[in-house]
Scaffold this active site. Structure first.
Site, PDB file in Angstrom:
ATOM      1  N   LYS A   8      60.412   6.640  82.325  1.00 31.71           N
ATOM      2  CA  LYS A   8      59.679   5.531  82.946  1.00 31.71           C
ATOM      3  C   LYS A   8      58.261   5.979  83.232  1.00 31.71           C
ATOM      4  O   LYS A   8      57.955   7.176  83.324  1.00 31.71           O
ATOM      5  CB  LYS A   8      60.370   5.063  84.231  1.00 31.71           C
ATOM      6  CG  LYS A   8      60.519   6.111  85.339  1.00 31.71           C
ATOM      7  CD  LYS A   8      59.281   6.334  86.196  1.00 31.71           C
ATOM      8  CE  LYS A   8      59.504   7.386  87.282  1.00 31.71           C
ATOM      9  NZ  LYS A   8      58.234   7.855  87.915  1.00 31.71           N
ATOM     10  N   PRO A  97      60.127  15.554  79.298  1.00 32.67           N
ATOM     11  CA  PRO A  97      59.693  16.735  80.045  1.00 32.67           C
ATOM     12  C   PRO A  97      60.088  16.650  81.522  1.00 32.67           C
ATOM     13  O   PRO A  97      60.138  15.561  82.107  1.00 32.67           O
ATOM     14  CB  PRO A  97      58.163  16.712  79.893  1.00 32.67           C
ATOM     15  CG  PRO A  97      57.896  15.834  78.727  1.00 32.67           C
ATOM     16  CD  PRO A  97      58.994  14.823  78.696  1.00 32.67           C
ATOM     17  N   GLY A 103      60.744  10.653  85.368  1.00 37.93           N
ATOM     18  CA  GLY A 103      62.078  10.272  85.807  1.00 37.93           C
ATOM     19  C   GLY A 103      63.207  10.740  84.923  1.00 37.93           C
ATOM     20  O   GLY A 103      64.298  10.154  84.963  1.00 37.93           O
ATOM     21  N   GLY A 104      63.001  11.797  84.143  1.00 39.68           N
ATOM     22  CA  GLY A 104      64.029  12.212  83.195  1.00 39.68           C
ATOM     23  C   GLY A 104      65.355  12.570  83.833  1.00 39.68           C
ATOM     24  O   GLY A 104      66.414  12.117  83.382  1.00 39.68           O
ATOM     25  N   ASP A 139      64.662   7.235  92.699  1.00 43.13           N
ATOM     26  CA  ASP A 139      64.374   6.342  91.576  1.00 43.13           C
ATOM     27  C   ASP A 139      65.551   6.201  90.616  1.00 43.13           C
ATOM     28  O   ASP A 139      65.426   5.563  89.574  1.00 43.13           O
ATOM     29  CB  ASP A 139      63.129   6.797  90.815  1.00 43.13           C
ATOM     30  CG  ASP A 139      63.245   8.213  90.267  1.00 43.13           C
ATOM     31  OD1 ASP A 139      64.232   8.896  90.602  1.00 43.13           O
ATOM     32  OD2 ASP A 139      62.351   8.634  89.513  1.00 43.13           O
TER      33      ASP A 139
END
Length: 279
Positions: A8, A97, A103-104, A139
């Site tokens: 995101k 990354p 937000g990974g 998130d």
């Protein structure tokens, strides 16, 4: 069964108040982008000698630390407290990354909840999945539906945003993540909460040409002071013709929105992670 957790970007990010619990209230627009990890789940044979119920293997980008502390395993364990879920093998291929404001990790957790719900027919429902996800990170809840959303509270209170989709269709997105990792805790240290003159939810309804002067990320001032190379990237994106550029989340990725494909970005930032796509 396999799924593809997405990243995101934040369209604006304002820290509006300090909470009594030590956290902060914020306002931001979460926008999903087609930069993805891959997450696969397979049943574990009942005779497989494993001390853990979620046997996680991570490939792709290196992630330091105990794999059992990864949010994917935490998502499994969270649901396993309330549902009967078999032991599984999980394979996470990391492409998004880390410590980049994309937000990974949160996405991996939320997509794990979605995957378990679908694979084992838990019939949890989106609203309940969001409540589970919010326990794992501020998130995380956004990624249950991964649709453009106006977020308040710590980032877990979501409301639909229908206009950014139309604003961004057909534009090009470039994300640049240099070899810099920004700690979220450090980014918050020198933040002075305040309400912006205009809410980001309202600004993103306007033409993108108006965003540069109005749509802000409060973390940029403090983070750029420590990592001036991030400010240089933002200036470079504007120099390459970006209509709007901003740091995502608390950093360290900088994204730009363009009318035309920014063909020189990869050459310009050859020592950084670069992702370019048409929205």
């Amino acid at each position: 069964m396999i799924t593809f957790p997405c990243a995101k970007i934040n369209l604006g990010l304002n820290i509006v108040a300090k909470r009594e619990d030590g956290f902060h209230d914020l306002e931001t627009v979460f926008y999903p982008v087609p930069l993805t990890d891959a997450l696969e789940v397979k049943l574990m044979d009942e005779h497989f000698p494993s001390e853990v119920a979620c046997d996680l293997k991570i490939t792709g980008n290196t992630i330091d630390g105990d794999e059992q502390q990864n949010l994917v395993c935490k998502a499994y364990n969270l649901l396993a407290r309330d549902f009967s879920i078999p032991r599984i093998h999980a394979h996470l291929y990391k492409r998004i990354p880390s410590q980049a404001g994309l937000g990974g990790g949160s996405s991996d957790a939320a997509f794990m909840i979605r995957l378990l719900d679908e694979r084992f027919r838990l019939n949890i429902g989106n609203a309940e999945m969001e409540r589970y996800a919010a326990q794992l990170g501020a998130d995380c809840a956004f990624f249950i539906t991964a649709e453009p959303s106006f977020a308040t509270g710590k980032g877990e209170i979501l409301a639909p945003v229908d206009t950014p989709q139309h604003n961004l269709n057909g534009y090009y997105l470039a994300i640049v993540k240099p070899q810099v990792a920004v700690s979220t805790a450090d980014a918050f240290k020198n933040i002075a909460p305040k309400r912006p003159l205009k809410c980001c939810r309202d600004i993103v309804r306007q033409p993108i040409g108006t965003w540069k002067e109005q749509l802000t990320n409060d973390f940029e001032q403090t983070v750029f002071a420590v990592y001036p190379q991030l400010a240089d990237i933002k200036r470079s994106l504007y120099a390459q013709g970006a209509l709007y550029a901003q740091m995502s989340g608390s950093g360290s990725s900088i994204f730009g929105l363009f009318n035309q494909a920014p063909n020189e970005i990869e050459k310009l930032f050859s020592d950084a992670f670069v992702f370019v796509t048409k929205l």
